[in-house]
Design a protein around this motif. Structure first.
Motif, PDB file in Angstrom:
ATOM      1  N   LYS A  75       0.933  -1.159  -0.080  1.00  0.00           N
ATOM      2  CA  LYS A  75       0.057  -0.117   0.003  1.00  0.00           C
ATOM      3  C   LYS A  75       0.997   1.176   0.054  1.00  0.00           C
ATOM      4  CE  LYS A  75      -2.864  -0.155   3.589  1.00  0.00           C
ATOM      5  NZ  LYS A  75      -3.622  -0.653   4.679  1.00  0.00           N
ATOM      6  N   LYS A  80       2.355   2.116  -8.031  1.00  0.00           N
ATOM      7  CA  LYS A  80       1.037   2.193  -8.233  1.00  0.00           C
ATOM      8  C   LYS A  80       0.182   1.450  -7.015  1.00  0.00           C
ATOM      9  CE  LYS A  80       1.694   3.867 -12.330  1.00  0.00           C
ATOM     10  NZ  LYS A  80       1.446   3.489 -13.847  1.00  0.00           N
ATOM     11  N   PRO A  81      -1.141   1.671  -6.935  1.00  0.00           N
ATOM     12  CA  PRO A  81      -1.994   0.900  -5.758  1.00  0.00           C
ATOM     13  C   PRO A  81      -2.119  -0.222  -6.297  1.00  0.00           C
ATOM     14  CG  PRO A  81      -3.319   2.843  -7.226  1.00  0.00           C
ATOM     15  CD  PRO A  81      -2.036   2.898  -7.504  1.00  0.00           C
TER      16      PRO A  81
END
Length: 163
Positions: A75, A80-81
């Motif tokens: 996270k 990037k998520p």
């Protein structure tokens, strides 16, 4: 850059040494899971607005605890998520909740696998186990075993490009 979901499955399989789901995969998006925290039902397709990594864990699994900690680290450490859902198997809500506490997982949302989900996936043979779904809820790739944080970040990049 957009990537076709057939291509994303192939890229993920190459990246992870995983198997691409056979043609005509089931649609899992409409199936429901129970929240480990409060027991409420939630549809799989409401967990993400695009591709989703479902990470299966079970009580008393050391490698599952490590996987959960790496998913939490993803996270903040991935560029990037990484859209993911923790899904518990082989235990009830209380056992699975205790596992999350032992893993020091913070407040990651987690669910209990429904019998319908397990049937649609032909079971989960061992944990940790991951299934990547496309935006429509079709399984693209199944992976058995622990996925290191660096690979999770690569998956996050690929999934972000698939949306």
């Amino acid at each position: 850059m957009k990537i076709h979901t057939g291509l994303i499955g192939a890229l993920l399989a190459l990246l992870l040494g995983a198997q691409v789901q056979a043609a005509e995969p089931p649609t899992l998006g409409g199936l429901s899971l129970l929240s480990i925290e409060d027991g409420r039902s939630q549809r799989i397709d409401s967990l993400a607005k695009g591709p989703l990594l479902m990470s299966f864990f079970e009580p008393d699994c050391t490698w599952c605890a490590r996987q959960i900690r790496d998913l939490e680290a993803a996270k903040t450490q991935c560029a990037k998520p990484l859209p993911f859902a923790l899904v518990g198997v082989h235990g009830d809500r209380m056992e699975l909740r205790l596992m999350l506490r032992r893993a020091k997982a913070g407040h990651l949302p987690a669910h209990v696998a429904s019998p319908a989900l397990l049937e649609a996936l032909d079971g989960i043979p061992a944990t940790p186990h991951a299934v990547i779904l496309d935006a429509q809820g079709h399984p693209l790739v199944r992976m058995r075993g622990y996925i290191p944080l660096a690979k999770l970040c690569e998956i996050a990049d690929l999934l972000a490009n698939a949306q």
